[in-house]
Motif scaffolding. Structure first.
Motif, PDB file in Angstrom:
ATOM      1  N   PHE A  70       0.842  -1.196   0.000  1.00 21.88           N
ATOM      2  CA  PHE A  70       0.000   0.000   0.000  1.00 21.88           C
ATOM      3  C   PHE A  70       0.875   1.242   0.000  1.00 21.88           C
ATOM      4  CE2 PHE A  70      -2.968   3.018   2.163  1.00 21.88           C
ATOM      5  CZ  PHE A  70      -3.954   2.993   1.203  1.00 21.88           C
ATOM      6  N   PHE A  71       0.709   2.098  -0.981  1.00 21.34           N
ATOM      7  CA  PHE A  71       1.535   3.302  -1.133  1.00 21.34           C
ATOM      8  C   PHE A  71       3.017   2.969  -1.100  1.00 21.34           C
ATOM      9  CE2 PHE A  71      -2.383   5.512  -0.061  1.00 21.34           C
ATOM     10  CZ  PHE A  71      -2.350   6.548  -0.980  1.00 21.34           C
ATOM     11  N   GLU A  72       3.355   1.853  -1.750  1.00 21.33           N
ATOM     12  CA  GLU A  72       4.747   1.406  -1.849  1.00 21.33           C
ATOM     13  C   GLU A  72       5.425   1.349  -0.487  1.00 21.33           C
ATOM     14  OE1 GLU A  72       6.667   3.880  -4.737  1.00 21.33           O
ATOM     15  OE2 GLU A  72       5.258   3.320  -6.304  1.00 21.33           O
ATOM     16  N   GLY A  73       4.704   0.834   0.479  1.00 23.73           N
ATOM     17  CA  GLY A  73       5.273   0.708   1.822  1.00 23.73           C
ATOM     18  C   GLY A  73       5.496   2.053   2.480  1.00 23.73           C
ATOM     19  N   ALA A  74       4.536   2.949   2.308  1.00 25.93           N
ATOM     20  CA  ALA A  74       4.653   4.271   2.916  1.00 25.93           C
ATOM     21  C   ALA A  74       4.985   4.147   4.395  1.00 25.93           C
ATOM     22  CB  ALA A  74       3.343   5.040   2.740  1.00 25.93           C
ATOM     23  N   HIS A  75       5.742   5.081   4.854  1.00 28.37           N
ATOM     24  CA  HIS A  75       6.124   5.107   6.270  1.00 28.37           C
ATOM     25  C   HIS A  75       4.879   4.923   7.136  1.00 28.37           C
ATOM     26  CE1 HIS A  75       8.501   6.382   9.713  1.00 28.37           C
ATOM     27  NE2 HIS A  75       7.486   7.146  10.067  1.00 28.37           N
ATOM     28  N   ILE A  76       4.932   3.973   8.038  1.00 30.09           N
ATOM     29  CA  ILE A  76       3.778   3.703   8.890  1.00 30.09           C
ATOM     30  C   ILE A  76       4.179   3.868  10.347  1.00 30.09           C
ATOM     31  CG2 ILE A  76       4.166   1.200   8.958  1.00 30.09           C
ATOM     32  CD1 ILE A  76       0.661   2.535   8.826  1.00 30.09           C
ATOM     33  N   VAL A  77       3.329   4.507  11.073  1.00 33.34           N
ATOM     34  CA  VAL A  77       3.525   4.688  12.507  1.00 33.34           C
ATOM     35  C   VAL A  77       2.279   4.179  13.194  1.00 33.34           C
ATOM     36  CG1 VAL A  77       3.783   6.401  14.355  1.00 33.34           C
ATOM     37  CG2 VAL A  77       5.060   6.679  12.216  1.00 33.34           C
ATOM     38  N   ALA A  78       2.470   3.479  14.278  1.00 44.34           N
ATOM     39  CA  ALA A  78       1.363   3.085  15.136  1.00 44.34           C
ATOM     40  C   ALA A  78       1.509   3.867  16.433  1.00 44.34           C
ATOM     41  CB  ALA A  78       1.393   1.584  15.409  1.00 44.34           C
ATOM     42  N   ALA A  79       0.390   4.168  17.047  1.00 52.42           N
ATOM     43  CA  ALA A  79       0.418   4.880  18.324  1.00 52.42           C
ATOM     44  C   ALA A  79      -0.545   4.208  19.278  1.00 52.42           C
ATOM     45  CB  ALA A  79       0.032   6.345  18.140  1.00 52.42           C
ATOM     46  N   GLY A  80      -0.316   4.448  20.529  1.00 50.38           N
ATOM     47  CA  GLY A  80      -1.228   3.968  21.552  1.00 50.38           C
ATOM     48  C   GLY A  80      -1.391   5.034  22.608  1.00 50.38           C
ATOM     49  N   VAL A  81      -2.604   5.129  23.128  1.00 41.36           N
ATOM     50  CA  VAL A  81      -2.846   5.979  24.286  1.00 41.36           C
ATOM     51  C   VAL A  81      -3.435   5.118  25.388  1.00 41.36           C
ATOM     52  CG1 VAL A  81      -3.109   8.137  22.999  1.00 41.36           C
ATOM     53  CG2 VAL A  81      -5.129   6.758  23.474  1.00 41.36           C
TER      54      VAL A  81
ATOM     55  N   ARG B  75      -6.607   2.621  32.673  1.00 40.94           N
ATOM     56  CA  ARG B  75      -5.647   1.635  32.117  1.00 40.94           C
ATOM     57  C   ARG B  75      -6.097   1.023  30.797  1.00 40.94           C
ATOM     58  NH1 ARG B  75      -1.938   3.867  34.484  1.00 40.94           N
ATOM     59  NH2 ARG B  75      -0.431   2.247  34.774  1.00 40.94           N
ATOM     60  N   THR B  76      -7.170   1.535  30.192  1.00 35.56           N
ATOM     61  CA  THR B  76      -7.590   1.058  28.876  1.00 35.56           C
ATOM     62  C   THR B  76      -6.626   1.616  27.843  1.00 35.56           C
ATOM     63  OG1 THR B  76      -9.893   1.095  29.602  1.00 35.56           O
ATOM     64  CG2 THR B  76      -9.505   0.953  27.234  1.00 35.56           C
ATOM     65  N   VAL B  77      -6.263   0.803  26.859  1.00 37.50           N
ATOM     66  CA  VAL B  77      -5.353   1.233  25.801  1.00 37.50           C
ATOM     67  C   VAL B  77      -6.099   1.265  24.480  1.00 37.50           C
ATOM     68  CG1 VAL B  77      -3.246   0.671  24.518  1.00 37.50           C
ATOM     69  CG2 VAL B  77      -3.324   0.324  27.000  1.00 37.50           C
ATOM     70  N   TYR B  78      -5.879   2.332  23.733  1.00 36.31           N
ATOM     71  CA  TYR B  78      -6.459   2.496  22.404  1.00 36.31           C
ATOM     72  C   TYR B  78      -5.330   2.636  21.400  1.00 36.31           C
ATOM     73  CZ  TYR B  78     -10.774   3.135  24.864  1.00 36.31           C
ATOM     74  OH  TYR B  78     -11.866   2.927  25.675  1.00 36.31           O
ATOM     75  N   ASP B  79      -5.461   1.895  20.297  1.00 34.53           N
ATOM     76  CA  ASP B  79      -4.452   1.904  19.239  1.00 34.53           C
ATOM     77  C   ASP B  79      -4.887   2.807  18.100  1.00 34.53           C
ATOM     78  OD1 ASP B  79      -2.865  -0.199  20.457  1.00 34.53           O
ATOM     79  OD2 ASP B  79      -4.441  -1.574  19.816  1.00 34.53           O
ATOM     80  N   GLY B  80      -3.904   3.288  17.360  1.00 35.83           N
ATOM     81  CA  GLY B  80      -4.157   4.033  16.138  1.00 35.83           C
ATOM     82  C   GLY B  80      -2.988   3.809  15.200  1.00 35.83           C
ATOM     83  N   VAL B  81      -3.222   3.958  13.918  1.00 32.42           N
ATOM     84  CA  VAL B  81      -2.144   3.851  12.934  1.00 32.42           C
ATOM     85  C   VAL B  81      -2.214   5.058  12.012  1.00 32.42           C
ATOM     86  CG1 VAL B  81      -2.008   1.333  12.983  1.00 32.42           C
ATOM     87  CG2 VAL B  81      -3.524   2.443  11.349  1.00 32.42           C
ATOM     88  N   SER B  82      -1.061   5.423  11.470  1.00 33.99           N
ATOM     89  CA  SER B  82      -1.051   6.510  10.504  1.00 33.99           C
ATOM     90  C   SER B  82      -1.777   6.054   9.248  1.00 33.99           C
ATOM     91  CB  SER B  82       0.390   6.940  10.180  1.00 33.99           C
ATOM     92  OG  SER B  82       1.129   5.852   9.668  1.00 33.99           O
TER      93      SER B  82
ATOM     94  N   ALA C 194       4.245   6.756  20.145  1.00 37.15           N
ATOM     95  CA  ALA C 194       4.206   6.435  18.716  1.00 37.15           C
ATOM     96  C   ALA C 194       5.432   5.605  18.383  1.00 37.15           C
ATOM     97  CB  ALA C 194       4.172   7.706  17.877  1.00 37.15           C
ATOM     98  N   ILE C 195       5.227   4.593  17.543  1.00 37.74           N
ATOM     99  CA  ILE C 195       6.292   3.660  17.162  1.00 37.74           C
ATOM    100  C   ILE C 195       6.384   3.615  15.643  1.00 37.74           C
ATOM    101  CG2 ILE C 195       7.102   1.259  17.245  1.00 37.74           C
ATOM    102  CD1 ILE C 195       7.060   2.462  20.016  1.00 37.74           C
ATOM    103  N   SER C 196       7.579   3.788  15.118  1.00 35.49           N
ATOM    104  CA  SER C 196       7.820   3.751  13.680  1.00 35.49           C
ATOM    105  C   SER C 196       8.129   2.323  13.237  1.00 35.49           C
ATOM    106  CB  SER C 196       9.009   4.661  13.353  1.00 35.49           C
ATOM    107  OG  SER C 196       9.361   4.554  12.004  1.00 35.49           O
ATOM    108  N   TYR C 197       7.567   1.964  12.085  1.00 38.45           N
ATOM    109  CA  TYR C 197       7.855   0.656  11.504  1.00 38.45           C
ATOM    110  C   TYR C 197       9.266   0.686  10.904  1.00 38.45           C
ATOM    111  CZ  TYR C 197       7.120  -3.739   9.083  1.00 38.45           C
ATOM    112  OH  TYR C 197       7.216  -5.038   8.664  1.00 38.45           O
ATOM    113  N   PRO C 198      10.059  -0.371  11.089  1.00 36.73           N
ATOM    114  CA  PRO C 198      11.424  -0.372  10.541  1.00 36.73           C
ATOM    115  C   PRO C 198      11.412  -0.508   9.019  1.00 36.73           C
ATOM    116  CG  PRO C 198      10.948  -2.487  11.571  1.00 36.73           C
ATOM    117  CD  PRO C 198       9.758  -1.595  11.830  1.00 36.73           C
TER     118      PRO C 198
END
Length: 144
Positions: free
Chosen positions: A29-40, A45-52, A87-91
């Motif tokens: 997708f988008f030639e492996g566009a830079h992807i970041v995932a985040a969590g709050v 103590r509930t965790v919610y995920d999100g991705v760029s 936020a965590i960057s995909y390698p």
């Protein structure tokens, strides 16, 4: 910037967001566009995920942090309930990264994090190590 060491729950949040990043990355997708995932993590103590969300029109793209915060708000949490963000960057080869890594929020996301909770704990890196700071510390000159 004043930073503090990570807690065990901060390390658990990082591990969870790494798994979200691994699960959501799509190199076709988008030639492996830079992807970041985040969590709050909220005060209960509930965790919610999100991705760029990359888009062909750059303005339509979204960072991962507002997606994660939006998930928490959509589930009924108040802005003051949002306690910690990372936020965590995909390698990716093109980004000189061989492993997942904590990335600081961009300028727009820093503004948004402060808007939602200026005392929010934000995991950043200092001297290559993950540390925690308050959102307001990321905008030292903000006066509004």
């Amino acid at each position: 910037m004043d930073t503090k060491p990570l807690s065990d729950s901060d390390r658990e949040l990082i591990d969870r967001v790494i798994k979200t990043n691994e699960r959501s990355f799509d190199d076709s997708f988008f030639e492996g566009a830079h992807i970041v995932a985040a969590g709050v993590r909220t005060t209960d103590r509930t965790v919610y995920d999100g991705v760029s969300l990359p888009a062909a029109i750059g303005r339509a793209s979204l960072c991962a942090e507002p997606v994660a915060i939006g998930s928490a708000v959509a589930d009924g949490h108040n802005h003051d309930d949002i306690e910690t963000c990372v936020a965590i960057s995909y390698p990716m080869d093109g980004h000189d990264a061989e492993d997942h890594r904590v990335v600081p929020p961009c300028g727009v996301c820093r503004e948004m994090l402060v808007d939602y909770n200026d005392e929010m704990r934000v995991i950043v890196t200092e001297d290559g190590e993950p540390r925690v700071t308050r959102a307001v510390e990321l905008l030292p000159g903000r006066t509004w």
